[in-house]
Design an enzyme around this catalytic site. Structure first.
Site, PDB file in Angstrom:
ATOM      1  N   ALA A  63       0.829  -1.212   0.000  1.00 20.33           N
ATOM      2  CA  ALA A  63       0.000   0.000   0.000  1.00 20.33           C
ATOM      3  C   ALA A  63       0.862   1.262   0.000  1.00 20.33           C
ATOM      4  O   ALA A  63       0.609   2.201  -0.754  1.00 20.33           O
ATOM      5  CB  ALA A  63      -0.935  -0.007   1.213  1.00 20.33           C
ATOM      6  N   GLU A  64       1.889   1.285   0.858  1.00 23.07           N
ATOM      7  CA  GLU A  64       2.727   2.478   0.930  1.00 23.07           C
ATOM      8  C   GLU A  64       3.504   2.695  -0.356  1.00 23.07           C
ATOM      9  O   GLU A  64       3.676   3.826  -0.809  1.00 23.07           O
ATOM     10  CB  GLU A  64       3.688   2.425   2.121  1.00 23.07           C
ATOM     11  CG  GLU A  64       4.527   3.682   2.219  1.00 23.07           C
ATOM     12  CD  GLU A  64       4.906   4.069   3.628  1.00 23.07           C
ATOM     13  OE1 GLU A  64       5.544   5.138   3.759  1.00 23.07           O
ATOM     14  OE2 GLU A  64       4.582   3.343   4.584  1.00 23.07           O
ATOM     15  N   SER A  65       3.954   1.618  -0.966  1.00 17.85           N
ATOM     16  CA  SER A  65       4.672   1.748  -2.235  1.00 17.85           C
ATOM     17  C   SER A  65       3.775   2.372  -3.300  1.00 17.85           C
ATOM     18  O   SER A  65       4.194   3.294  -4.013  1.00 17.85           O
ATOM     19  CB  SER A  65       5.172   0.379  -2.705  1.00 17.85           C
ATOM     20  OG  SER A  65       6.155  -0.111  -1.825  1.00 17.85           O
TER      21      SER A  65
END
Length: 137
Positions: free
Chosen positions: A59-61
């Site tokens: 998700a953060e990527s």
């Protein structure tokens, strides 16, 4: 005016070391939507299911790369908030993350990320807010 090929821009820039270790591959990219896959194998917890932290990395990527595309290549961005709800365990195959822009601003970008298994079942829902740092060049 033709929109840039954002996937080619991402591929030319290359991915970070953690994305490589996790096997994350971005397969679709625009200013408001990104799609990536990640294998379950190699990203499991001791019980043999996908580690919740692996979902958060995916998700953060996606949110960070999407924000970077909107900010421009010379701007730095940082994640300032992320949360994830894990709905269903996954033990095999590949998961797919789809990030959709909620808000794209001059200093903040917010993304919803839905992660599904190979059967299309939602396994995780995440949200990330990224800050676009001031240009200090």
């Amino acid at each position: 005016m033709t929109e840039p090929d954002y996937l080619s821009i991402i591929q030319q820039r290359g991915s970070g070391a953690l994305d490589k270790k996790m096997g994350i591959v971005i397969t679709e990219a625009s200013l408001t939507r990104l799609v990536a896959t990640m294998p379950v194998e190699g990203n499991t917890q001791p019980m043999g299911i996908l580690h919740g932290g692996a979902n958060v990395v995916l998700a953060e990527s996606l949110g960070s790369v999407g924000t970077q595309l909107n900010a421009g290549e010379n701007r730095r961005i940082v994640g300032i908030d992320i949360n994830a709800t894990h709905h269903k365990a996954t033990a095999t195959g590949v998961v797919t993350g789809v990030a959709t822009a909620v808000s794209i601003g001059k200093t903040l970008c917010c993304w919803d990320i839905v992660i599904t298994n190979e059967d299309g079942q939602r396994t995780c829902t995440a949200r990330i807010t990224c800050m676009i740092l001031a240009d200090r060049s």
